[in-house]
Design an enzyme around this catalytic site. Sequence first.
Site, short mmCIF file in Angstrom:
data_model
loop_
_atom_site.label_atom_id
_atom_site.label_comp_id
_atom_site.label_asym_id
_atom_site.label_seq_id
_atom_site.Cartn_x
_atom_site.Cartn_y
_atom_site.Cartn_z
CB SER A 1 8.90 2.48 -0.07
OG SER A 1 9.56 3.36 -0.96
CB THR B 1 6.34 8.12 1.81
OG1 THR B 1 5.89 7.12 2.69
CG2 THR B 1 5.17 8.91 1.26
CB THR C 1 3.48 5.53 0.72
OG1 THR C 1 4.40 4.72 1.44
CG2 THR C 1 2.15 5.51 1.47
NE ARG D 1 0.90 2.11 9.18
CZ ARG D 1 1.59 2.98 8.44
NH1 ARG D 1 1.53 2.94 7.13
NH2 ARG D 1 2.35 3.87 9.02
CB VAL D 2 -4.49 3.75 6.66
CG1 VAL D 2 -4.34 5.06 5.91
CG2 VAL D 2 -5.31 2.76 5.83
N GLY D 3 -1.34 4.77 7.01
CA GLY D 3 -0.44 5.76 7.62
C GLY D 3 -0.87 7.19 7.32
CG ASP D 4 2.33 9.95 6.91
OD1 ASP D 4 2.62 8.74 6.73
OD2 ASP D 4 3.04 10.88 6.48
N GLY E 1 4.51 6.95 9.63
CA GLY E 1 3.26 7.69 9.49
C GLY E 1 2.54 7.95 10.80
N1 GLY Z 1 4.75 7.55 5.60
C1 GLY Z 1 4.21 6.38 5.09
C2 GLY Z 1 3.52 5.54 6.04
O1 GLY Z 1 3.79 5.58 7.23
O2 GLY Z 1 2.66 4.79 5.63
#
Ligand code: GLY
Length: 322
Positions: free
Chosen positions: A78, A180, A198, A208-211, A234
Amino acid sequence: MNRRSFIKSTGIASLGLGLKIDKTYSNNSLSNFPIVIATWDVKNATKRAWEILSSGGNSLDAVEQGCRVEEANKKGQSVGIGGLPDREGNVTLDACIMDYYGNCGSVVYLKEIKHAISVARMVMEKTPHVMLAGEGAKKFAISMGFKKENLLTEKSKKDWIKWKENEEYKPIINIENHDTIGMLAIDKNQNISGGCTTSGLAYKMQGRVGDSPIIGSGLFIDNEVGGAVATGLGEEVLKTVGSFLVVELMRQGYSPSDACKIAVKRIVKKPNSNYKNFQVGYIALNKKGETGTFSIQKGFSMTQYNKEGNINFDSPYYHKQG
Ligand code: GLY
């Protein structure tokens, strides 16, 4: 210190919000730093950060070096090398870092460079910007001397090929108890920094991009108050600007534990929340060196290294099944 002394349910309503409080073990003396905490069971990472903190180093170096341990760990699926790819087979990394001056740097959709946290630090220190993405981030990293390498390990490739047989997409709640990696540290000068790194959601849509690279969502530090970092799905953290929320709650006087719990409740109490199907966890640290954690689901944990040792604690959680 054991888990029982770490979390004691007091059952006291919290400042009129009707929340049950999990009391963090109390060590309010100013001797509770240096200290480093991290999401999940990552004792090698906290050990590396502690080596820096305990020899008088600063919190920024500690969190960067700690995060690098997991980025270089091929077995972790991850983070960094070995991270699970998107649907097209691309391993793309997101990371951010924030220091005690309120400076921050971030990289998004970074390919072929495993130490995303260090690239984020370079963005913070060597550019006039906060965030670099994609090809630009990679180009910048290479210009700074980072080595290009294939991040898709044989194991992650095999898992991805297997996943493609059905292409069923649903967020994995706890990837091998290791999602993460977020890290927060307070050094001997009482300065707080944080980092977050992460490979994002396994088998996410391309792009796609997360938090995790988003300052305020995946990570937030305010050196007057404390810091917080998130792990898990995220999208849910982004919708509530989770880490900023945790820090602002601590500013209002909530303990790190209570602040994490309220931020989790902000997610689960939303109308039509399907919180039973995903995980979000927070860890937090305040200016006194007090720490706390809370998650939606069972299975999340926090590792803490201070003068009492390198200890992994189960996180208290919201969703009690059965
Ligand atoms: N927390 C990691 C993600 O959602 O990309």
